[in-house]
Design an enzyme around this catalytic site. Structure first.
Site, mmCIF file in Angstrom:
data_model
loop_
_atom_site.group_PDB
_atom_site.id
_atom_site.type_symbol
_atom_site.label_atom_id
_atom_site.label_comp_id
_atom_site.label_asym_id
_atom_site.label_seq_id
_atom_site.Cartn_x
_atom_site.Cartn_y
_atom_site.Cartn_z
ATOM 1 N N ASP A 73 0.842 -1.196 0.000
ATOM 2 C CA ASP A 73 0.000 0.000 0.000
ATOM 3 C C ASP A 73 0.878 1.246 0.000
ATOM 4 O OD1 ASP A 73 0.746 -0.640 2.688
ATOM 5 O OD2 ASP A 73 -0.767 0.770 3.434
ATOM 6 N N GLU A 144 -0.149 -0.694 5.880
ATOM 7 C CA GLU A 144 0.955 -0.147 6.665
ATOM 8 C C GLU A 144 0.894 1.366 6.712
ATOM 9 O OE1 GLU A 144 4.984 1.306 7.744
ATOM 10 O OE2 GLU A 144 3.808 1.755 5.955
#
Length: 392
Positions: A73, A144
């Site tokens: 991500d 994250e």
């Protein structure tokens, strides 16, 4: 998959802004399956809410397990780009795109390292086939950059239940400030964010006896928080730091005493403190500012993790030796910077972080030198060879 650039471009082309995956884990899973990894997709999320996808992959069986962790991500692209943020273009010898440095490039380098380790010579013919006795595992999350509630920590819980363990873990975050070989992270500071709302009674400034001004207590609290130094640092950590980030009154009128005032601040702390001890420290100062009246304030604390340290030793030596062989530089061992998912992994196994250069991460025109992709792949390959020849 021995070419890190090809995989890095394919990953960067996926607009995987948290919590969207946008196909990034599909790209990675295909590359890993081709290398003989067994892959498990692990979507997690709150009941009734959006789920975040994660990937756990493992190759090999018995014997020591080398773990690699990372995230696909990315933060939103934002404005100010000279190239499309998900165009994955190579410009002047650099891969440009959101996530190139943080940290899709690092993931691609590790996959390339595994491919070279198990598949034979590189383009120079200098690398011999080395299929390790033991196993390699990857823990890759899509959560994250966001709340980090349904990513690495959830995968680690699943691993415990499934009997999956790593003997150590390398996190591929972009740890180098300026050049490849600058820095290995062997720990991270803890982080605690506080939101304090001081409660009062609104009124006209000409009649203060009919009101109760919370800004005066906020001023007192600010002084109490900043009056003392938290510590002077420790052997491996810089001094803890308290930074005010917001004062919000929501009062546009100069002749009105507000009913409440809110202060926000963050503490980045070393291993002399814990989230629990600092929470008590903050609460004591809130009480002091309110003359002991607990009803005079509300306090919300967000503790994202305590400080941790993997002491200098076999793991950091393994990474540093590989880095020096490739770059000619022996990296500094550091605990500086923000938090990372290593804070979750540290309770599972020894963990350290080393990746690409982070100078442009989260910025427009985020980029990584193609030469650094090649060099990091070779560093990671040497780390793997060193581990399987003499496990830490």
């Amino acid at each position: 998959m021995a070419d890190p650039l090809a995989l890095a471009r394919a990953l960067v082309a996926c607009p995987s802004v948290t919590p969207r995956d946008a196909g990034a884990l599909d790209v990675l899973e295909s590359a890993l399956i081709a290398l003989g990894f067994r892959c498990v997709r692990l979507p997690f999320g709150a009941e009734g809410g959006e789920r975040v996808d994660n990937l756990y992959a493992r190759r090999g069986g018995a014997g020591p397990c080398f773990g690699f962790a990372g995230h696909t991500d990315v933060v939103p692209a934002g404005d100010g780009w000279s190239r499309p943020p998900f165009g994955a273009e190579v410009v002047d010898g650099a891969l440009v795109g959101r996530g190139a440095a943080d940290m899709k490039g690092g993931i691609a380098c590790f996959v390339a390292a595994v491919a070279r380790l198990i598949s034979g010579p590189d383009s120079t013919g200098s690398i011999s086939r080395h299929d390790p006795t033991g196993s390699i595992a990857l823990l890759i999350t899509g959560d994250e950059e966001g709340p980090a509630l349904h990513g690495t920590r959830k995968v680690l819980e699943w691993m415990e239940g499934a009997g999956e363990r790593m003997d150590l873990c390398l996190v591929g975050e972009p740890t180098n400030p300026e050049g490849l070989g600058d820095m290995i992270k062997i720990g991270r500071r803890g982080s605690l964010t506080a939101t304090v709302t001081l409660l009062g009674r609104a009124g006209h400034v000409a009649y203060p006896h009919l009101a109760d001004n919370p800004l005066h207590r906020l001023s007192t609290l600010t002084g109490l928080l900043l009056a003392e130094t938290l510590d002077d640092g420790t052997a491996h950590f810089q001094p803890s730091s308290l930074q005010l980030t917001s004062i919000d009154v929501g009062n546009p009128a100069a002749n009105v005493i507000p009913a409440k005032a809110t202060l926000r601040f963050n503490i980045r702390f070393n291993d002399r403190h814990s989230g629990e001890s600092l929470s008590a420290w903050i609460r004591a100062r809130c009480l002091a500012a309110c003359d002991g009246d607990e009803s005079g304030f509300s306090l919300v604390l967000e503790h994202s993790g305590d400080a941790f340290l993997t002491p200098p030793g076999p793991l950091s030596d393994l990474i540093a030796t590989a880095c020096q062989a490739v770059t000619g530089r022996r990296p500094e061992l550091s605990t500086s910077g923000g938090t990372s998912d290593a804070r979750f992994i540290r309770s599972h196994c020894p963990v350290a972080e080393f990746g690409l250069v982070g100078r442009t991460m989260h910025k427009p025109d985020e980029r990584v030198a193609v030469a650094d992709l090649e060099a990091l792949s070779e560093i990671y390959r040497r780390v793997l060879v060193g581990f399987f020849e003499a496990p830490c």
